[in-house]
Design a protein around this motif. Structure first.
Motif, PDB file in Angstrom:
ATOM      1  N   LYS A  18       0.816  -1.213   0.000  1.00 56.04           N
ATOM      2  CA  LYS A  18       0.000   0.000   0.000  1.00 56.04           C
ATOM      3  C   LYS A  18       0.853   1.268   0.000  1.00 56.04           C
ATOM      4  O   LYS A  18       0.337   2.361  -0.207  1.00 56.04           O
ATOM      5  CB  LYS A  18      -0.921   0.018   1.223  1.00 56.04           C
ATOM      6  N   ILE A  19       2.169   1.082   0.234  1.00 57.10           N
ATOM      7  CA  ILE A  19       3.078   2.220   0.360  1.00 57.10           C
ATOM      8  C   ILE A  19       4.324   1.963  -0.473  1.00 57.10           C
ATOM      9  O   ILE A  19       4.925   0.886  -0.365  1.00 57.10           O
ATOM     10  CB  ILE A  19       3.492   2.435   1.830  1.00 57.10           C
ATOM     11  N   VAL A  20       4.700   2.932  -1.287  1.00 59.61           N
ATOM     12  CA  VAL A  20       6.015   2.921  -1.928  1.00 59.61           C
ATOM     13  C   VAL A  20       6.870   3.942  -1.201  1.00 59.61           C
ATOM     14  O   VAL A  20       6.473   5.106  -1.037  1.00 59.61           O
ATOM     15  CB  VAL A  20       5.931   3.260  -3.426  1.00 59.61           C
ATOM     16  N   GLN A  21       8.024   3.502  -0.768  1.00 62.18           N
ATOM     17  CA  GLN A  21       8.916   4.352   0.024  1.00 62.18           C
ATOM     18  C   GLN A  21      10.240   4.529  -0.699  1.00 62.18           C
ATOM     19  O   GLN A  21      10.942   3.551  -0.966  1.00 62.18           O
ATOM     20  CB  GLN A  21       9.148   3.704   1.393  1.00 62.18           C
ATOM     21  N   PHE A  22      10.572   5.776  -1.009  1.00 56.17           N
ATOM     22  CA  PHE A  22      11.863   6.079  -1.627  1.00 56.17           C
ATOM     23  C   PHE A  22      12.866   6.373  -0.523  1.00 56.17           C
ATOM     24  O   PHE A  22      12.798   7.407   0.148  1.00 56.17           O
ATOM     25  CB  PHE A  22      11.731   7.278  -2.563  1.00 56.17           C
ATOM     26  N   ASP A  33       8.661   3.789   8.936  1.00 55.57           N
ATOM     27  CA  ASP A  33       8.318   2.362   8.958  1.00 55.57           C
ATOM     28  C   ASP A  33       7.809   1.947  10.336  1.00 55.57           C
ATOM     29  O   ASP A  33       6.863   1.152  10.448  1.00 55.57           O
ATOM     30  CB  ASP A  33       9.530   1.531   8.552  1.00 55.57           C
ATOM     31  N   TYR A  34       8.402   2.501  11.371  1.00 58.20           N
ATOM     32  CA  TYR A  34       7.904   2.274  12.737  1.00 58.20           C
ATOM     33  C   TYR A  34       6.489   2.819  12.892  1.00 58.20           C
ATOM     34  O   TYR A  34       5.614   2.162  13.482  1.00 58.20           O
ATOM     35  CB  TYR A  34       8.865   2.944  13.717  1.00 58.20           C
ATOM     36  N   ALA A  35       6.222   4.007  12.352  1.00 60.86           N
ATOM     37  CA  ALA A  35       4.896   4.614  12.479  1.00 60.86           C
ATOM     38  C   ALA A  35       3.826   3.760  11.803  1.00 60.86           C
ATOM     39  O   ALA A  35       2.749   3.516  12.371  1.00 60.86           O
ATOM     40  CB  ALA A  35       4.905   6.024  11.891  1.00 60.86           C
ATOM     41  N   PHE A  36       4.108   3.286  10.595  1.00 61.82           N
ATOM     42  CA  PHE A  36       3.120   2.468   9.898  1.00 61.82           C
ATOM     43  C   PHE A  36       2.960   1.093  10.552  1.00 61.82           C
ATOM     44  O   PHE A  36       1.868   0.513  10.522  1.00 61.82           O
ATOM     45  CB  PHE A  36       3.464   2.344   8.418  1.00 61.82           C
ATOM     46  N   GLN A  37       4.031   0.580  11.148  1.00 65.23           N
ATOM     47  CA  GLN A  37       3.874  -0.672  11.889  1.00 65.23           C
ATOM     48  C   GLN A  37       2.943  -0.474  13.086  1.00 65.23           C
ATOM     49  O   GLN A  37       2.131  -1.348  13.406  1.00 65.23           O
ATOM     50  CB  GLN A  37       5.233  -1.206  12.359  1.00 65.23           C
ATOM     51  N   GLU A  38       3.054   0.694  13.745  1.00 67.60           N
ATOM     52  CA  GLU A  38       2.139   0.995  14.850  1.00 67.60           C
ATOM     53  C   GLU A  38       0.691   1.059  14.350  1.00 67.60           C
ATOM     54  O   GLU A  38      -0.233   0.604  15.045  1.00 67.60           O
ATOM     55  CB  GLU A  38       2.530   2.315  15.511  1.00 67.60           C
ATOM     56  N   ASN A  41      -0.444  -2.496  13.819  1.00 70.29           N
ATOM     57  CA  ASN A  41      -0.696  -3.206  15.076  1.00 70.29           C
ATOM     58  C   ASN A  41      -1.942  -2.697  15.790  1.00 70.29           C
ATOM     59  O   ASN A  41      -2.653  -3.474  16.442  1.00 70.29           O
ATOM     60  CB  ASN A  41       0.513  -3.057  16.011  1.00 70.29           C
ATOM     61  N   THR A  42      -2.202  -1.395  15.681  1.00 71.41           N
ATOM     62  CA  THR A  42      -3.270  -0.786  16.478  1.00 71.41           C
ATOM     63  C   THR A  42      -4.627  -0.849  15.799  1.00 71.41           C
ATOM     64  O   THR A  42      -5.646  -1.128  16.448  1.00 71.41           O
ATOM     65  CB  THR A  42      -2.923   0.688  16.786  1.00 71.41           C
ATOM     66  N   VAL A  43      -4.675  -0.562  14.500  1.00 69.02           N
ATOM     67  CA  VAL A  43      -5.978  -0.479  13.820  1.00 69.02           C
ATOM     68  C   VAL A  43      -6.064  -1.436  12.631  1.00 69.02           C
ATOM     69  O   VAL A  43      -6.934  -1.276  11.777  1.00 69.02           O
ATOM     70  CB  VAL A  43      -6.259   0.968  13.346  1.00 69.02           C
ATOM     71  N   ASP A  44      -5.188  -2.444  12.588  1.00 69.12           N
ATOM     72  CA  ASP A  44      -5.181  -3.407  11.483  1.00 69.12           C
ATOM     73  C   ASP A  44      -5.141  -2.694  10.135  1.00 69.12           C
ATOM     74  O   ASP A  44      -5.934  -2.975   9.233  1.00 69.12           O
ATOM     75  CB  ASP A  44      -6.403  -4.335  11.569  1.00 69.12           C
ATOM     76  N   PHE A  45      -4.181  -1.760  10.004  1.00 69.14           N
ATOM     77  CA  PHE A  45      -4.043  -0.962   8.788  1.00 69.14           C
ATOM     78  C   PHE A  45      -3.675  -1.828   7.590  1.00 69.14           C
ATOM     79  O   PHE A  45      -3.973  -1.487   6.441  1.00 69.14           O
ATOM     80  CB  PHE A  45      -2.986   0.112   9.034  1.00 69.14           C
ATOM     81  N   LYS A 258      -7.774   8.629   6.251  1.00 70.68           N
ATOM     82  CA  LYS A 258      -6.896   7.662   5.585  1.00 70.68           C
ATOM     83  C   LYS A 258      -5.771   7.193   6.487  1.00 70.68           C
ATOM     84  O   LYS A 258      -5.278   6.066   6.352  1.00 70.68           O
ATOM     85  CB  LYS A 258      -6.299   8.280   4.311  1.00 70.68           C
ATOM     86  N   LEU A 259      -5.307   8.097   7.371  1.00 70.05           N
ATOM     87  CA  LEU A 259      -4.195   7.794   8.270  1.00 70.05           C
ATOM     88  C   LEU A 259      -4.670   7.990   9.722  1.00 70.05           C
ATOM     89  O   LEU A 259      -4.428   9.033  10.319  1.00 70.05           O
ATOM     90  CB  LEU A 259      -3.010   8.722   7.986  1.00 70.05           C
TER      91      LEU A 259
END
Length: 481
Positions: A18-22, A33-38, A41-45, A258-259
């Motif tokens: 869902k994310i492309v990271q340059f 990457d830590y933020a999106f992992q949270e 984990n928290t809202v089943d993103f 969205k976020l």
């Protein structure tokens, strides 16, 4: 021990991209990457990240060797309490080097669930390179690479408005998303990509300016054995960071939906205007750093932590922040003071050794951007000079003389500036030194001799520094200011 991989950790089911990271460097891995992992984990993103290596030489092979897995160690102080955490980051599901696998790069544009583009390609990464062309595999600049990817997505989905992307750059330049979009539109024109594509960029994609704030020392090379003892696998991509985390993103209710970071414990602020937060960071955190360097080095400290822990220098910086800098920022005072308290905790972090000499680079230009606005704002508001910041200004001028008590100071600036100060200090007459420094518009963008009371205060401070050193000199100076 076995090398870290998805099989030994039971993480073989990969998330959809869902994310492309340059960028694959330490900051993105310890922050975004830590933020999106949270979020996962928290809202089943349920968001996987495809990482693109933005330059020819990078770390994608190392990342792929560990199936995109690595360990993040976070250490710091929160309200005086030591905090230590470690997290296995597992949301990187693909690592792509467009210089060796360009077709794999283009294939990212066809991902059905792709929704976000994140980047941190350093301050120089968001640049326009006129020699880039759409035939290059890949073009050299990040904006050109992204233009190619967006055009591929536009063509693959036949201009479907629902397939536009949310683009969130994290490069440390002001208005980073606005600049990135400007260059994408410039390439679209240069490459004749068509009015329909330009309309799709403008109407179906969103660009969001950001401010990011977290100190990331990165790979703990000097202490790697101690870190390895905390793991039961071999990890060549350990990354360390402070516990403090702040991400300010310009956007509205659509982006908040969205976020949904508000459902996590992370300090992610989605706001209409990020500039007040940028001003707060630049003036308080960066400003305190810049103000303390000459003052604290000449006092005898070596690190930021020593500066804050020392009774004299710590009190000096504390007053400079709370009584002078914060008084000049047009934000809620309680919020500013809370942020400043967090900054001082960060400065005291026992897990980060931040040498003053390492932040002395380009101190004149830094002072102009980070400290001078607080000095001038204070004078404008109170009709007098700020005691501590003006003394710090005098220390800066004295610092550029180059030596102190028989030792060489770590002056690190352009030859033009160091040569200018060599000429300024040739007279050793503090009145002339202050006049020539303040009237140099190349330094400050204006003639500071016109600022009421500033020259006189700096002359007194410099005379006291020369005669009595930093601590006694400040005590004498502060009786009059």
């Amino acid at each position: 021990m076995e090398k870290l991989n998805r099989k030994i950790t039971g993480l073989e089911n990969k998330l959809p991209i869902k994310i492309v990271q340059f960028g694959e460097g330490n900051f993105l891995r310890a922050f975004v990457d830590y933020a999106f992992q949270e979020l996962n984990n928290t809202v089943d993103f349920n968001a996987g990240i495809a990482v693109v290596q933005p330059i020819e030489n990078g770390m994608i092979n190392m990342l792929n060797d560990q199936d995109g897995l690595y360990t993040l160690f976070m250490k710091g102080l929160t309200k005086g309490q030591e905090i230590q955490e470690k997290v296995l980051i597992s949301n990187l599901v693909a690592g792509i080097n467009p210089y060796t696998n360009f077709n794999d790069y283009l294939a990212l544009a066809k991902e059905e669930e792709l929704d976000f583009v994140i980047s941190n390609t350093t301050e120089s990464g968001i640049a326009y390179v006129s020699s880039d062309t759409p035939e290059m595999q890949p073009p050299s600049s990040y904006p050109a690479k992204l233009t190619v990817l967006l055009n591929e997505r536009f063509k693959h989905f036949n201009g479907d408005s629902s397939k536009g992307l949310t683009i969130i750059p994290c490069e440390l330049i002001n208005n980073n998303a606005d600049t990135l979009k400007e260059y994408i539109l410039k390439y679209s024109e240069d490459w004749s990509l068509g009015a329909d594509f330009v309309a799709w960029i403008n109407e179906s994609n969103t660009f969001h300016n950001t401010l990011v704030d977290r100190i990331v020392p990165g790979y703990p090379r000097a202490e790697i054995d101690a870190y390895n003892k905390e793991l039961d696998y071999e990890d060549n991509l350990i990354v360390t960071a402070e516990t403090f985390f702040l991400w300010v993103i310009e956007g509205g209710e659509d982006l908040k939906a969205k976020l949904p970071f508000h459902k996590t414990n992370l300090d992610v602020k989605i706001v209409a205007d990020m500039q007040p937060y940028r001003t707060r960071k630049v003036r308080i955190l960066n400003g305190a750093h810049t103000a303390m360097v000459p003052f604290s080095l000449m006092y005898g400290n070596e690190t930021v932590k020593e500066t804050i822990d020392n009774a004299f220098t710590g009190t000096f910086i504390n007053k400079a922040i709370f009584e002078e800098i914060n008084e000049t920022i047009d934000m809620d005072k309680a919020e500013l003071d809370l942020f400043a308290a967090d900054v001082l905790d960060r400065f005291r972090n026992p897990f980060i050794k931040h040498n003053l000499s390492s932040i002395a680079l380009n101190s004149i230009s830094k002072f102009k951007v980070r400290v001078l606005p607080s000095v001038l704002g204070y004078i404008s508001k109170f009709d007098k000079v700020p005691t501590n910041l003006t003394f710090a200004f005098a220390c800066l001028i004295r610092f550029y003389k180059g030596t102190w008590n028989g030792t060489t100071l770590p002056v690190d600036d352009s030859k033009e500036i160091t040569d200018a100060f060599q000429g300024i200090w040739s007279s050793n007459d503090t009145v002339k030194v202050v006049k020539q420094t303040l009237e140099n518009t190349e330094f400050w963008g204006e003639d500071l001799t016109k600022i009421n009371g500033l020259s006189e205060a700096l002359v007194l401070a410099l005379n006291e520094i020369e005669a009595n050193g930093i601590e006694k000199g400040f005590a004498n100076y502060s009786k009059q200011y």
